[in-house]
Motif scaffolding. Structure first.
Motif, PDB file in Angstrom:
ATOM      1  N   ILE A   1      22.638  -7.553  -2.330  1.00  0.00           N
ATOM      2  CA  ILE A   1      21.736  -6.981  -1.330  1.00  0.00           C
ATOM      3  C   ILE A   1      20.279  -7.310  -1.669  1.00  0.00           C
ATOM      4  N   THR A   2      19.946  -7.173  -2.968  1.00  0.00           N
ATOM      5  CA  THR A   2      18.570  -7.488  -3.378  1.00  0.00           C
ATOM      6  C   THR A   2      18.212  -8.937  -3.039  1.00  0.00           C
ATOM      7  N   SER A   3      19.118  -9.877  -3.381  1.00  0.00           N
ATOM      8  CA  SER A   3      18.803 -11.282  -3.090  1.00  0.00           C
ATOM      9  C   SER A   3      18.714 -11.515  -1.590  1.00  0.00           C
ATOM     10  N   ALA A   4      19.588 -10.844  -0.822  1.00  0.00           N
ATOM     11  CA  ALA A   4      19.562 -11.021   0.630  1.00  0.00           C
ATOM     12  C   ALA A   4      18.244 -10.513   1.196  1.00  0.00           C
ATOM     13  N   LYS A   5      17.809  -9.343   0.698  1.00  0.00           N
ATOM     14  CA  LYS A   5      16.539  -8.780   1.172  1.00  0.00           C
ATOM     15  C   LYS A   5      15.352  -9.649   0.787  1.00  0.00           C
ATOM     16  N   ASP A   6      15.471 -10.287  -0.417  1.00  0.00           N
ATOM     17  CA  ASP A   6      14.403 -11.178  -0.875  1.00  0.00           C
ATOM     18  C   ASP A   6      14.098 -12.275   0.132  1.00  0.00           C
ATOM     19  N   ILE A   7      15.137 -12.735   0.819  1.00  0.00           N
ATOM     20  CA  ILE A   7      14.902 -13.808   1.794  1.00  0.00           C
ATOM     21  C   ILE A   7      14.929 -13.252   3.225  1.00  0.00           C
ATOM     22  N   ASN A   8      14.605 -11.948   3.317  1.00  0.00           N
ATOM     23  CA  ASN A   8      14.445 -11.279   4.620  1.00  0.00           C
ATOM     24  C   ASN A   8      15.653 -11.355   5.552  1.00  0.00           C
ATOM     25  N   LEU A   9      16.857 -11.313   4.964  1.00  0.00           N
ATOM     26  CA  LEU A   9      18.047 -11.288   5.818  1.00  0.00           C
ATOM     27  C   LEU A   9      18.256  -9.872   6.344  1.00  0.00           C
ATOM     28  N   SER A  10      18.612  -9.754   7.611  1.00  0.00           N
ATOM     29  CA  SER A  10      18.895  -8.429   8.160  1.00  0.00           C
ATOM     30  C   SER A  10      20.338  -8.061   7.833  1.00  0.00           C
ATOM     31  N   PHE A  11      20.639  -6.767   7.908  1.00  0.00           N
ATOM     32  CA  PHE A  11      21.997  -6.286   7.650  1.00  0.00           C
ATOM     33  C   PHE A  11      22.978  -6.980   8.602  1.00  0.00           C
ATOM     34  N   LYS A  12      22.553  -7.043   9.868  1.00  0.00           N
ATOM     35  CA  LYS A  12      23.400  -7.634  10.905  1.00  0.00           C
ATOM     36  C   LYS A  12      23.711  -9.096  10.569  1.00  0.00           C
ATOM     37  N   LYS A  13      22.672  -9.827  10.182  1.00  0.00           N
ATOM     38  CA  LYS A  13      22.843 -11.247   9.851  1.00  0.00           C
ATOM     39  C   LYS A  13      23.784 -11.404   8.657  1.00  0.00           C
ATOM     40  N   VAL A  14      23.618 -10.537   7.644  1.00  0.00           N
ATOM     41  CA  VAL A  14      24.461 -10.614   6.451  1.00  0.00           C
ATOM     42  C   VAL A  14      25.929 -10.405   6.820  1.00  0.00           C
ATOM     43  N   VAL A  15      26.164  -9.398   7.665  1.00  0.00           N
ATOM     44  CA  VAL A  15      27.559  -9.128   8.063  1.00  0.00           C
ATOM     45  C   VAL A  15      28.127 -10.321   8.830  1.00  0.00           C
ATOM     46  N   GLU A  16      27.307 -10.890   9.679  1.00  0.00           N
ATOM     47  CA  GLU A  16      27.737 -12.089  10.427  1.00  0.00           C
ATOM     48  C   GLU A  16      28.125 -13.215   9.477  1.00  0.00           C
ATOM     49  N   LEU A  17      27.223 -13.435   8.477  1.00  0.00           N
ATOM     50  CA  LEU A  17      27.458 -14.520   7.520  1.00  0.00           C
ATOM     51  C   LEU A  17      28.715 -14.277   6.692  1.00  0.00           C
ATOM     52  N   ILE A  18      28.900 -13.020   6.281  1.00  0.00           N
ATOM     53  CA  ILE A  18      30.091 -12.699   5.476  1.00  0.00           C
ATOM     54  C   ILE A  18      31.346 -12.971   6.299  1.00  0.00           C
ATOM     55  N   THR A  19      31.324 -12.534   7.553  1.00  0.00           N
ATOM     56  CA  THR A  19      32.483 -12.738   8.423  1.00  0.00           C
ATOM     57  C   THR A  19      32.773 -14.240   8.571  1.00  0.00           C
ATOM     58  N   GLU A  20      31.691 -14.998   8.698  1.00  0.00           N
ATOM     59  CA  GLU A  20      31.864 -16.439   8.881  1.00  0.00           C
ATOM     60  C   GLU A  20      32.436 -17.114   7.635  1.00  0.00           C
ATOM     61  N   HIS A  21      31.906 -16.716   6.475  1.00  0.00           N
ATOM     62  CA  HIS A  21      32.278 -17.428   5.242  1.00  0.00           C
ATOM     63  C   HIS A  21      33.475 -16.861   4.498  1.00  0.00           C
ATOM     64  N   TRP A  22      33.942 -15.687   4.879  1.00  0.00           N
ATOM     65  CA  TRP A  22      35.000 -15.010   4.100  1.00  0.00           C
ATOM     66  C   TRP A  22      36.246 -15.867   3.976  1.00  0.00           C
TER      67      TRP A  22
END
Lengths: 122, 240
Positions: free
Chosen positions: A101-122
């Protein structure tokens, strides 16, 4: 016998904490199981090229946290039961997620975007 | 325990000398003596060893002046204290006369560990081999206080590793060790504490675990203390 050869030390965290974290990770991965013997403190110190006092400090911490038991004639062994295993699991997975979460926030990723990315890459 | 109080040492040259108001090193600590070139590391170690006169101040080792503790101290230095016309074996015999606790068996084992030929004269050895003899002798004196001045100088990576592992293996944890080195990242996991010298003064005194718990890194702290200018190379680029 638990080996410490795979532990690569960093220069950010206190060494005794890195040693304890390594043992917890080994337990989580079931590479270290109930009754496994740990090398002597001196042996670990030499394996890792660290101060013997530091290894002593790590053992104190691991004994307090409950996953290493030391007795006079047997030396130190890994001790795990279900409760300890769950605690270690929660701690390590929690840590992993927090770091992510810290690294994601460091590059200004939103929660929504992170969930999208996880779904895509899982 | 090593105690320094109001130690002052001055040089005539433009060197900074050494000024230490108060310093205590408890028994059993492994202390890194760090700092840039010319910051006073060797001067400090020599003062603890009682080499050269102090202008002011006092150094006590286990409560006694250094002069009464020589048999308890080993000073391992790049300059070398071995006698080059002797073989390592003869040198060991020589040392056992002066150091009642000198452990010949340990000395020979250590020489073997470092693959040192015990029967050739020391002067025929390479620089690295000579300093291995120095280290083997230093660690065989049965000293409780071991001072190492740049023990890594001129040693390859594997020898440095072997040396550190050897040191860790033979310590009994009641020895107090002072070690100066520029190889900060190779010793920072071995030392309990770092003394950072700058211009002949201790500008930083940290326990490594405390430092890291505060989220700081030793090399960063050293950069700040020695005023390292990261962009200095840009001046060099202007030269061409």
């Amino acid at each position: 016998m638990q080996s410490f050869n795979e532990l690569k030390l960093n220069s950010k965290e206190p060494v005794y904490i890195q040693i304890a974290s390594f043992v917890k990770k080994e337990i989580l991965l079931k590479r270290a199981i109930l009754g496994d013997k740990l090398p002597s403190r001196r042996e670990i110190a030499a394996q890792l090229s660290v101060n013997p006092n530091t290894v002593q400090k790590a053992f104190k911490l691991m004994e307090e946290e409950g996953y290493v038991h030391t007795s006079g004639n047997q030396g130190s062994i890994i001790y795990v039961n279900e409760v300890i295993y769950r605690l270690i699991e929660e701690e390590l997975t929690g840590e992993l997620v927090r770091e992510f979460i810290t690294s994601a926030k460091d590059i200004n990723l939103s929660f929504k975007k992170v969930v999208e990315l996880i779904t895509e890459h899982w | 325990m090593i105690q320094l109080s109001f130690v002052t040492k001055l040089y005539n040259s433009n060197n900074f000398g050494l000024v230490i108001e108060e310093l205590e090193i408890p028994t059993g600590e492994i202390v890194g003596v760090l700092g840039a070139n010319g910051s006073g590391k060797t001067t400090f170690l020599k003062s603890v060893m009682g080499l050269g006169e102090l202008k002011r101040g006092e150094v006590l080792i286990a409560g006694k002046p250094v002069m009464e503790q020589y048999h308890n101290i080993a000073f391992i230095t790049e300059e070398g204290s071995y006698l080059s016309h002797l073989t390592p074996l003869m040198y060991g015999e020589f040392l056992s006369v002066f150091f009642p606790k000198f452990n010949m068996e340990k000395y020979i084992k250590l020489l073997k560990y470092f693959d040192i030929n015990t029967k050739n004269k020391i002067r025929t050895f390479s620089k690295g081999q000579k300093s291995k003899v120095e280290i083997c002798a230093g660690f065989s004196k049965g000293a409780k206080y071991i001072l190492l001045d740049e023990p890594f100088l001129g040693k390859d990576m594997f020898t440095r590793q072997d040396f550190l592992k050897m040191m860790i293996s033979i310590l009994r944890t009641d020895e107090t060790i002072l070690i100066s080195s520029h190889f900060v990242n190779e010793i920072e996991n071995i030392i309990d504490r770092a003394l950072i010298f700058e211009r002949g003064r201790i500008q930083g005194d940290y326990y490594i675990d405390d430092l890291r718990e505060e989220g700081k890194e030793l090399s960063e702290v050293m950069k700040t203390i020695s005023g390292y200018q990261e962009n200095k190379y840009q001046n060099a680029m202007k030269l061409i």
